[in-house]
Design a protein around this motif. Structure first.
Motif, PDB file in Angstrom:
ATOM      1  N   LEU A  33       0.806  -1.218   0.000  1.00 33.21           N
ATOM      2  CA  LEU A  33       0.000   0.000   0.000  1.00 33.21           C
ATOM      3  C   LEU A  33       0.837   1.266   0.000  1.00 33.21           C
ATOM      4  O   LEU A  33       0.290   2.363  -0.119  1.00 33.21           O
ATOM      5  CB  LEU A  33      -0.928  -0.013   1.223  1.00 33.21           C
ATOM      6  N   THR A  34       2.161   1.121   0.116  1.00 30.31           N
ATOM      7  CA  THR A  34       3.046   2.291   0.095  1.00 30.31           C
ATOM      8  C   THR A  34       3.708   2.472  -1.262  1.00 30.31           C
ATOM      9  O   THR A  34       4.427   3.456  -1.474  1.00 30.31           O
ATOM     10  CB  THR A  34       4.144   2.145   1.162  1.00 30.31           C
ATOM     11  N   SER A  35       3.506   1.544  -2.174  1.00 33.40           N
ATOM     12  CA  SER A  35       4.219   1.539  -3.453  1.00 33.40           C
ATOM     13  C   SER A  35       3.520   2.427  -4.489  1.00 33.40           C
ATOM     14  O   SER A  35       2.322   2.271  -4.755  1.00 33.40           O
ATOM     15  CB  SER A  35       4.308   0.104  -3.989  1.00 33.40           C
ATOM     16  N   ASP A  36       4.280   3.330  -5.080  1.00 35.98           N
ATOM     17  CA  ASP A  36       3.727   4.162  -6.151  1.00 35.98           C
ATOM     18  C   ASP A  36       3.239   3.297  -7.310  1.00 35.98           C
ATOM     19  O   ASP A  36       2.189   3.571  -7.906  1.00 35.98           O
ATOM     20  CB  ASP A  36       4.786   5.148  -6.660  1.00 35.98           C
ATOM     21  N   GLU A  37       3.994   2.258  -7.621  1.00 35.20           N
ATOM     22  CA  GLU A  37       3.640   1.403  -8.749  1.00 35.20           C
ATOM     23  C   GLU A  37       2.360   0.614  -8.456  1.00 35.20           C
ATOM     24  O   GLU A  37       1.452   0.559  -9.290  1.00 35.20           O
ATOM     25  CB  GLU A  37       4.794   0.435  -9.052  1.00 35.20           C
ATOM     26  N   GLN A  38       2.285  -0.014  -7.281  1.00 34.42           N
ATOM     27  CA  GLN A  38       1.129  -0.843  -6.969  1.00 34.42           C
ATOM     28  C   GLN A  38      -0.119  -0.031  -6.633  1.00 34.42           C
ATOM     29  O   GLN A  38      -1.233  -0.550  -6.711  1.00 34.42           O
ATOM     30  CB  GLN A  38       1.461  -1.801  -5.830  1.00 34.42           C
ATOM     31  N   MET A  39       0.056   1.218  -6.255  1.00 36.27           N
ATOM     32  CA  MET A  39      -1.091   2.080  -5.953  1.00 36.27           C
ATOM     33  C   MET A  39      -1.435   3.005  -7.116  1.00 36.27           C
ATOM     34  O   MET A  39      -2.331   3.857  -7.005  1.00 36.27           O
ATOM     35  CB  MET A  39      -0.810   2.911  -4.694  1.00 36.27           C
ATOM     36  N   LYS A  40      -0.755   2.822  -8.230  1.00 40.55           N
ATOM     37  CA  LYS A  40      -1.004   3.651  -9.409  1.00 40.55           C
ATOM     38  C   LYS A  40      -2.435   3.473  -9.888  1.00 40.55           C
ATOM     39  O   LYS A  40      -2.917   2.355 -10.060  1.00 40.55           O
ATOM     40  CB  LYS A  40      -0.027   3.277 -10.518  1.00 40.55           C
ATOM     41  N   GLY A  41      -3.136   4.568 -10.080  1.00 40.26           N
ATOM     42  CA  GLY A  41      -4.517   4.508 -10.550  1.00 40.26           C
ATOM     43  C   GLY A  41      -5.532   4.180  -9.479  1.00 40.26           C
ATOM     44  O   GLY A  41      -6.722   4.006  -9.774  1.00 40.26           O
ATOM     45  N   MET A  42      -5.114   4.090  -8.227  1.00 38.88           N
ATOM     46  CA  MET A  42      -6.048   3.762  -7.147  1.00 38.88           C
ATOM     47  C   MET A  42      -6.967   4.951  -6.877  1.00 38.88           C
ATOM     48  O   MET A  42      -6.516   6.087  -6.730  1.00 38.88           O
ATOM     49  CB  MET A  42      -5.295   3.392  -5.874  1.00 38.88           C
ATOM     50  N   THR A  43      -8.254   4.673  -6.835  1.00 42.06           N
ATOM     51  CA  THR A  43      -9.250   5.696  -6.535  1.00 42.06           C
ATOM     52  C   THR A  43     -10.052   5.268  -5.306  1.00 42.06           C
ATOM     53  O   THR A  43     -10.001   4.109  -4.884  1.00 42.06           O
ATOM     54  CB  THR A  43     -10.215   5.884  -7.716  1.00 42.06           C
ATOM     55  N   LYS A  44     -10.801   6.205  -4.776  1.00 45.68           N
ATOM     56  CA  LYS A  44     -11.623   5.905  -3.604  1.00 45.68           C
ATOM     57  C   LYS A  44     -12.615   4.791  -3.922  1.00 45.68           C
ATOM     58  O   LYS A  44     -12.775   3.836  -3.147  1.00 45.68           O
ATOM     59  CB  LYS A  44     -12.366   7.159  -3.155  1.00 45.68           C
ATOM     60  N   GLU A  45     -13.279   4.896  -5.094  1.00 44.16           N
ATOM     61  CA  GLU A  45     -14.286   3.896  -5.460  1.00 44.16           C
ATOM     62  C   GLU A  45     -13.642   2.516  -5.617  1.00 44.16           C
ATOM     63  O   GLU A  45     -14.201   1.498  -5.165  1.00 44.16           O
ATOM     64  CB  GLU A  45     -14.977   4.305  -6.764  1.00 44.16           C
ATOM     65  N   ARG A  46     -12.490   2.457  -6.238  1.00 41.17           N
ATOM     66  CA  ARG A  46     -11.813   1.175  -6.447  1.00 41.17           C
ATOM     67  C   ARG A  46     -11.372   0.563  -5.124  1.00 41.17           C
ATOM     68  O   ARG A  46     -11.516  -0.643  -4.893  1.00 41.17           O
ATOM     69  CB  ARG A  46     -10.614   1.380  -7.369  1.00 41.17           C
ATOM     70  N   LEU A  47     -10.837   1.400  -4.228  1.00 40.89           N
ATOM     71  CA  LEU A  47     -10.361   0.911  -2.937  1.00 40.89           C
ATOM     72  C   LEU A  47     -11.522   0.402  -2.089  1.00 40.89           C
ATOM     73  O   LEU A  47     -11.453  -0.688  -1.485  1.00 40.89           O
ATOM     74  CB  LEU A  47      -9.619   2.026  -2.201  1.00 40.89           C
ATOM     75  N   LEU A  48     -12.608   1.166  -2.033  1.00 38.79           N
ATOM     76  CA  LEU A  48     -13.773   0.739  -1.258  1.00 38.79           C
ATOM     77  C   LEU A  48     -14.343  -0.573  -1.800  1.00 38.79           C
ATOM     78  O   LEU A  48     -14.733  -1.465  -1.040  1.00 38.79           O
ATOM     79  CB  LEU A  48     -14.846   1.824  -1.279  1.00 38.79           C
ATOM     80  N   HIS A  49     -14.388  -0.704  -3.121  1.00 45.04           N
ATOM     81  CA  HIS A  49     -14.914  -1.926  -3.731  1.00 45.04           C
ATOM     82  C   HIS A  49     -14.025  -3.129  -3.390  1.00 45.04           C
ATOM     83  O   HIS A  49     -14.531  -4.223  -3.091  1.00 45.04           O
ATOM     84  CB  HIS A  49     -15.000  -1.748  -5.248  1.00 45.04           C
ATOM     85  N   SER A  50     -12.702  -2.929  -3.421  1.00 42.63           N
ATOM     86  CA  SER A  50     -11.781  -4.025  -3.113  1.00 42.63           C
ATOM     87  C   SER A  50     -11.954  -4.496  -1.672  1.00 42.63           C
ATOM     88  O   SER A  50     -11.902  -5.696  -1.391  1.00 42.63           O
ATOM     89  CB  SER A  50     -10.336  -3.578  -3.348  1.00 42.63           C
ATOM     90  N   ILE A  51     -12.148  -3.547  -0.762  1.00 44.11           N
ATOM     91  CA  ILE A  51     -12.320  -3.919   0.643  1.00 44.11           C
ATOM     92  C   ILE A  51     -13.664  -4.608   0.845  1.00 44.11           C
ATOM     93  O   ILE A  51     -13.749  -5.646   1.510  1.00 44.11           O
ATOM     94  CB  ILE A  51     -12.203  -2.686   1.552  1.00 44.11           C
ATOM     95  N   ARG A  52     -14.707  -4.059   0.242  1.00 43.13           N
ATOM     96  CA  ARG A  52     -16.043  -4.642   0.428  1.00 43.13           C
ATOM     97  C   ARG A  52     -16.149  -6.032  -0.194  1.00 43.13           C
ATOM     98  O   ARG A  52     -16.645  -6.966   0.436  1.00 43.13           O
ATOM     99  CB  ARG A  52     -17.098  -3.739  -0.204  1.00 43.13           C
ATOM    100  N   GLU A  53     -15.713  -6.164  -1.436  1.00 35.77           N
ATOM    101  CA  GLU A  53     -15.979  -7.368  -2.225  1.00 35.77           C
ATOM    102  C   GLU A  53     -14.811  -8.347  -2.284  1.00 35.77           C
ATOM    103  O   GLU A  53     -14.985  -9.479  -2.731  1.00 35.77           O
ATOM    104  CB  GLU A  53     -16.376  -6.966  -3.657  1.00 35.77           C
ATOM    105  N   GLY A  54     -13.619  -7.928  -1.854  1.00 32.95           N
ATOM    106  CA  GLY A  54     -12.456  -8.791  -1.983  1.00 32.95           C
ATOM    107  C   GLY A  54     -11.925  -8.787  -3.406  1.00 32.95           C
ATOM    108  O   GLY A  54     -12.463  -8.113  -4.288  1.00 32.95           O
ATOM    109  N   LEU A  55     -10.861  -9.543  -3.634  1.00 29.88           N
ATOM    110  CA  LEU A  55     -10.248  -9.621  -4.956  1.00 29.88           C
ATOM    111  C   LEU A  55     -10.213 -11.076  -5.404  1.00 29.88           C
ATOM    112  O   LEU A  55      -9.590 -11.908  -4.741  1.00 29.88           O
ATOM    113  CB  LEU A  55      -8.820  -9.044  -4.929  1.00 29.88           C
ATOM    114  N   PRO A  56     -10.868 -11.414  -6.508  1.00 30.23           N
ATOM    115  CA  PRO A  56     -10.879 -12.799  -6.989  1.00 30.23           C
ATOM    116  C   PRO A  56      -9.470 -13.323  -7.232  1.00 30.23           C
ATOM    117  O   PRO A  56      -8.563 -12.572  -7.624  1.00 30.23           O
ATOM    118  CB  PRO A  56     -11.675 -12.712  -8.304  1.00 30.23           C
ATOM    119  N   ASN A  57      -9.293 -14.614  -6.989  1.00 32.88           N
ATOM    120  CA  ASN A  57      -8.025 -15.310  -7.235  1.00 32.88           C
ATOM    121  C   ASN A  57      -6.880 -14.787  -6.372  1.00 32.88           C
ATOM    122  O   ASN A  57      -5.709 -14.877  -6.752  1.00 32.88           O
ATOM    123  CB  ASN A  57      -7.643 -15.246  -8.719  1.00 32.88           C
TER     124      ASN A  57
END
Length: 395
Positions: free
Chosen positions: A333-357
């Motif tokens: 969560l501290t990486s510029d590369e891995q957090m590139k393009g992260m938005t509030k909507e995307r982050l909330l969705h990932s926490i709520r719904e999880g990430l497949p695979n």
């Protein structure tokens, strides 16, 4: 609150790919005579449903290797799901030894291995195992556990350094959970008293989740990313450990080695644990200091450190002990590369719904919407800016 209620949501997020070699004993120690841990399953083969040609010996060997590397942690070496991890999971991992072969055809096993099972800790292994490995482990599970009802393997064998393990049989009932270790001593028979002494002096090192009548208070309220005690490392700290892909931190740098013990730090102590393995992991266990944080961000900090740090590490880097074993690795969560393009909507969705695979579970049934919002606010404040989230620093 018991340890089970405290750790349940966390360990439910961990699926079969946890490769914790040092915890291998937890799923297979104290076997019944004949090999299986707990009550010995019937050794009478069960007739299988009509199927294609029997798998080859090479296929079964490959499947056994994959299973013992990837699956035993939850399903157990003998496929009976009698493991420490399984006690924290709801629903429980499947007990293959108690499954009718007609109820679980090879096609269903293969689909579960490939795609996982929704709303359980069973994740899909597509991208982790190749097609040959997935087919082999599916064939092995059906042949070994459903058809043959075989014990597969035992941990306490001469090859693993446990000659004549049956001499410790008095302790087996405590290792299997047949007798609670807090049973009043005077209520135990003399052989059981001897077994309890043996269990508490030796076996409990690995069987720390033995059965108790009264679980008592939570001994550690916050999960951490590395083992706190020094039991395993007291002997094995000099064994080199390969650096997992994507985890770039020092490996086993320690000022205290097996040959350099001077007696100033007790062998089994948190101080020695941090001295020996802390160089790798304790640095990632410490959350960043927040100055002037909002009430929402502080709430998110409590939620993250209690629920998310187990995989993502306290500092958000995912370079903790557990994170290094998960495949794919948790997001840094501290990486510029891995957090590139992260938005509030995307982050909330990932926490709520999880990430497949992945081993990232859905938290919508564990946290409220307000708590998930607080968690996202903390991530944006403590670790990396997130588009759409205004932090207290930016006000």
């Amino acid at each position: 609150m018991s340890r089970r209620s405290e750790w349940g949501p966390v360990l439910r997020s961990l699926a079969a790919p946890l490769l914790l070699a040092g915890v291998a004993a937890l799923s297979a120690c104290g076997e019944a005579p004949g090999g299986a841990r707990g009550a010995a399953p019937s050794q009478t083969p069960v007739a299988a449903a009509p199927a294609a040609a029997a798998p080859s010996e090479a296929t079964l060997k490959l499947g056994r290797d994959v299973y013992n590397f990837r699956c035993y942690f939850c399903h157990g070496y003998s496929g009976d799901a009698k493991t420490l991890a399984a006690t924290y999971m709801e629903p429980k991992p499947r007990n293959f030894q108690a499954t009718n072969p007609q109820d679980l055809p090879i096609e269903r096993i293969g689909a579960a291995v490939r795609n996982g099972i929704p709303n359980t800790a069973m994740k899909g292994f597509t991208g982790i195992l190749n097609d040959e490995e997935m087919k082999a482990v599916s064939e092995f599970v059906r042949d070994e556990f459903l058809v043959k009802r075989a014990p597969n393997t035992r941990y306490h064998t001469p090859e693993n350094g446990w000659p004549d393990h049956e001499r410790n049989a008095a302790a087996f009932p405590f290792a299997r959970g047949e007798i609670a270790i807090d049973t009043p001593f005077e209520q135990l028979t003399p052989p059981q008293q001897q077994g309890l002494r043996l269990f508490k002096s030796a076996c409990i090192t690995c069987h720390d989740h033995a059965k108790v009548n009264d679980p008592g208070k939570v001994w550690e309220s916050r999960p951490v990313s590395f083992p706190r005690d020094a039991y395993c490392i007291s002997c094995h700290q000099d064994v080199p450990r390969s650096e997992p892909t994507g985890v770039g931190h020092p490996q086993r740098q320690s000022t205290h080695t097996f040959a350099q013990r001077d007696g100033t730090v007790p062998v089994r102590s948190p101080a020695r644990a941090e001295a020996q393995i802390g160089a790798n992991y304790v640095v990632h266990d410490k959350p960043p200091a927040l100055v002037g944080a909002s009430a929402q961000e502080l709430q998110g900090e409590r939620l993250f450190q209690k629920n998310c740090a187990f995989c993502h590490a306290g500092d958000g880097t995912a370079k903790g002990w557990i994170g290094s074993f998960l495949e794919p690795h948790p997001r840094d969560l501290t990486s510029d590369e891995q957090m590139k393009g992260m938005t509030k909507e995307r982050l909330l969705h990932s926490i709520r719904e999880g990430l497949p695979n992945t081993s990232m579970p859905a938290w919508k049934s564990v946290m409220s919407d307000a708590e998930i919002e607080a968690l996202a606010a903390y991530i944006a404040r403590a670790f990396h800016p997130v588009a759409g989230i205004k932090t207290s620093q930016a006000k």
